[in-house]
Enzyme design. Sequence first.
Site, PDB file in Angstrom:
ATOM      1  N   ALA A   1      48.661  43.192  50.622  1.00  0.00           N
ATOM      2  CA  ALA A   1      48.186  44.565  50.402  1.00  0.00           C
ATOM      3  C   ALA A   1      46.672  44.635  50.507  1.00  0.00           C
ATOM      4  CB  ALA A   1      48.653  45.066  49.038  1.00  0.00           C
TER       5      ALA A   1
ATOM      6  N   ARG B   1      41.774  47.030  41.643  1.00  0.00           N
ATOM      7  CA  ARG B   1      42.273  48.393  41.847  1.00  0.00           C
ATOM      8  C   ARG B   1      43.774  48.339  42.141  1.00  0.00           C
ATOM      9  NH1 ARG B   1      39.344  52.752  43.630  1.00  0.00           N
ATOM     10  NH2 ARG B   1      37.737  51.398  44.523  1.00  0.00           N
ATOM     11  N   ILE B   2      44.533  49.112  41.414  1.00  0.00           N
ATOM     12  CA  ILE B   2      45.970  49.214  41.687  1.00  0.00           C
ATOM     13  C   ILE B   2      46.138  50.267  42.785  1.00  0.00           C
ATOM     14  CG2 ILE B   2      48.219  49.848  40.721  1.00  0.00           C
ATOM     15  CD1 ILE B   2      47.038  47.141  39.717  1.00  0.00           C
TER      16      ILE B   2
ATOM     17  N   LYS C   1      43.268  43.203  43.919  1.00  0.00           N
ATOM     18  CA  LYS C   1      43.750  41.813  43.924  1.00  0.00           C
ATOM     19  C   LYS C   1      45.277  41.817  43.986  1.00  0.00           C
ATOM     20  CE  LYS C   1      41.326  40.651  40.152  1.00  0.00           C
ATOM     21  NZ  LYS C   1      40.628  39.872  39.089  1.00  0.00           N
TER      22      LYS C   1
ATOM     23  N   GLY D   1      51.941  40.677  43.103  1.00  0.00           N
ATOM     24  CA  GLY D   1      53.349  40.283  43.182  1.00  0.00           C
ATOM     25  C   GLY D   1      53.656  38.938  42.546  1.00  0.00           C
ATOM     26  N   GLU D   2      52.737  38.005  42.656  1.00  0.00           N
ATOM     27  CA  GLU D   2      52.971  36.678  42.082  1.00  0.00           C
ATOM     28  C   GLU D   2      52.374  36.564  40.688  1.00  0.00           C
ATOM     29  OE1 GLU D   2      51.281  34.913  45.611  1.00  0.00           O
ATOM     30  OE2 GLU D   2      53.162  33.853  45.995  1.00  0.00           O
TER      31      GLU D   2
END
Lengths: 182, 722
Positions: free
Chosen positions: B509, B609-610, B682, B685-686
């Site tokens: 992303a 930032r999401i 950043k 997912g992990e």
Amino acid sequence: MPTLGSAMKITLNVNGEARSLDVDPRVALLDALRTHLDLTGSKKGCDHGQCGACTVLVNGRRINSCLTLAVMHEGDEITTIEGLGEPGSLSPLQKSFVKHDGYQCGYCTPGQIMSAKGMIAEFNMGWPSNVTDDLGTAPDFTEAEIKERMSGNLCRCSAYPGICHAIREAAPDEGTIEEAAE
Amino acid sequence: MTEHLKMDKVQPRLLDETGQGVISTPMPRPEGPLKVSGRATYAAEWKAENMAQGFMVRAGIPKGSYKIDADSVKDMPGFLGVYSDHMVRNSAQGTMNTNPVQLEHEIQYLGQPIAVVVAETFEQARHIAESLKVDYTRDDDVAGDFDAVTDWKEGSSQDQGDLDDAIAKAAFAVDSTYTTPPHNSAAMEPHAALASWDGDKVTVRASLQMLGYNRNEIADSLGIDAANVRLLSPYVGGGFGSKLGIDPASVSAAVASRHLGRPVRVVLHRNNVFEMINLRTQTRQRVRLAADSNGKMTAVGHENWQTNLPDEPFAEPVDTATHFLYGGENRRYGQYTAVLNRSASGSVRAPGEAVGMLALENAVDELAEVAGIDPVEFRLRNIPDTHPENGNAYSSRSLAQCLEEGAEKFGWSQRKSPKERREGEWFIGMGVASAARTNILMESKARVTLNPDGTALVETDMTDIGTGTYAILGQIAAEMLGLPTDKVTVELGDTDLPTASGSGGSWGASSSGSSVFLGAKAIRAKIADRLGCSPEELRLQDGVATGGNNRRPLTELLEGPISEEGHIEPGDQDVAQAGFGAHFAEVAVNSVTGEVRVRRMLASMAAGRILNAKTAQSQVWGGQIWGIGSALTEEIQHDRRTGHIVNNDLAEYHVPVNLDVPDLQVHFVDERDDYANPIQSKGIGELGLSGAGAAVTNAIYNACGVRVYDYPATPDKIFPHL
């Protein structure tokens, strides 16, 4: 008995339409849908009845379509995900899955939705489950009941919270909950 | 034109200035209606005229050589061919960019792909593959047992200070050994490919995560030029590392199609997926920690033992987070590897942290216990000022805030001592673990086109493996170009489009998002120029450009489409960069059977930032649930004699099911990472998995006083100690 691999003629009623097929008797219902009828919405995740991605409704009941042969379903009413709705005219469950992110990769999703559809119907027929405390009264549509009854549908992306939220919100619009309460 | 950025220095926070207001919102996935209606088309669902069907043949012995007896099946109905040439031994490692090991006569593990049978129909191919006679020459010198290995080879190691001396002098110390079993990615979509040739060019519709690398891997495996390979993966039914590199289906389909001169589709059977696709290695981990009388850590040791097939260029980076998470001057790391005749080891979601942090965060819990300090407080005391090994500053690190806010929201203050809280026959307990996952930026390109009708198009060979790429890239373009999100179309998964980072390592992303950002930024500069203002003055919202006291709709301003390519590359920066967070779990342990039920979990995450609050939450849910699986149920079991996988299907490899998962809370701590990339985000997912399982096992200890050192924490490992 037909010789190995020789085709048999069958007619399936799929999503309200009679579909005639010449199929090898070894063809699973799932493969008849995906390969012969180009209805690839039903997914093959394990081909073993272990994951639930292939769930369809046969005469209103949810089954794993990978575990049954197409030739066993002459004349049966089969409902697949394509029969519930399409973009622009999605069913309440389909819309709710989008709204609540009840998926990620989307591969188990048609099976989840078909399973939810069948599950709601079973629930409203008063079927108990392994987590139903009292077999004498109709079960309540609780989170635990939903989770138990949806545990045959694996989701490795692990969208289970979204799946439960989606089902809870859409269930009344699927039209069967109130009927059962009457 | 190309807007290029090498990320050598911090960039302005442009996405905080733009006015469309769609970035970070919980926008539903734009491809959602296709997915919920069964219209999203995955690899095995494409057809081609005159297509034949392939079925893989697996090795029936663990070691030796083989010869295919094609005559044994050539008269069966539908038979078209059986091929063993160019066969890959297992899937390629992530970012490998070359062919994986290819063996045409040798067998190194049971279940290895040795041939592909092609027939007119799937049913015929399956029957022929199962009827095929294979002449084996068996080598009985099989190594299948992890616990029997004696010839460990020392790999990377690192020493700082004197670990043994620090432990000897410490007020508190722990020395614990943990074991974790192999894990399978178990993505719901089995690997599949449809290959067709046009002259010397091959097109493969496959299920792959990183098309730029995968194109080179396919080309190298076939011995052709990468320019002659086109890959298409617009929808991928989950990856989790298993589709980082090319797989036996994609190579076999291309090989068979070349032989037959007609399109061939190969779909891996679920058993094939378990055996032929790389697993996470089994590990043994020794963690040694020490602290002074104030609970300040003075020593950190983390050694690991793991296995793979011969010549496989991958080792699980088990100690990655251990290097930078906690302070302590004396440190030691060691990695020991061995070769076994078992399915190959490779990347499975959060390689390194997923199992490394089970051990580390259990050991920290043990150290806090012996020091008599609350485990949240203990972690807070040991957050280092700078990287404890190289002294670098952290690019951004909201670990303390994640721990504190998470503890508050979870009700951590209600935590009791082991066996103190009981409901009927259940012991109830709470556990905590830190989360950390190194953040990575990879080179990525995307083309952004703004059309005069006020629509935009994003094109890149990036994949969406369920991670939300379609949504996020559309949001970034819409935010930058001042358009409603429904005016932006995102095209992915085609190597004819600009090469992206691919989906892996949680960098997708941010990397592909940065390339879209840069392409859109270049378009903004052109619009500013046409409007007669500076790019800084330009404001774009709902299709209207404002700046320099001018205000004009884009439809008037544009005479033709503006198309710009964005190109991001990682730069050199002396910072420690990672996502951080804290996991909390409450479990019930049955006092009679030792059964564990997770009652609730909370993840408190900081990942810059999401980009989309909804898809980010789903990614964290996934991590938490994978944490439950690794803590309680997931375990590949190998036969010790033959090394083969005993539980090679979804009935016997236990991924969490719906009823295993309670309602989960996700809390995001607001953060920007200026060093990470120009969009200050950043990976998430992990991070959501890293440490999650340890929170569960720490909660088991808090509930019933039993520590499980041998994952997963099944009832048989708990009830004898109650």
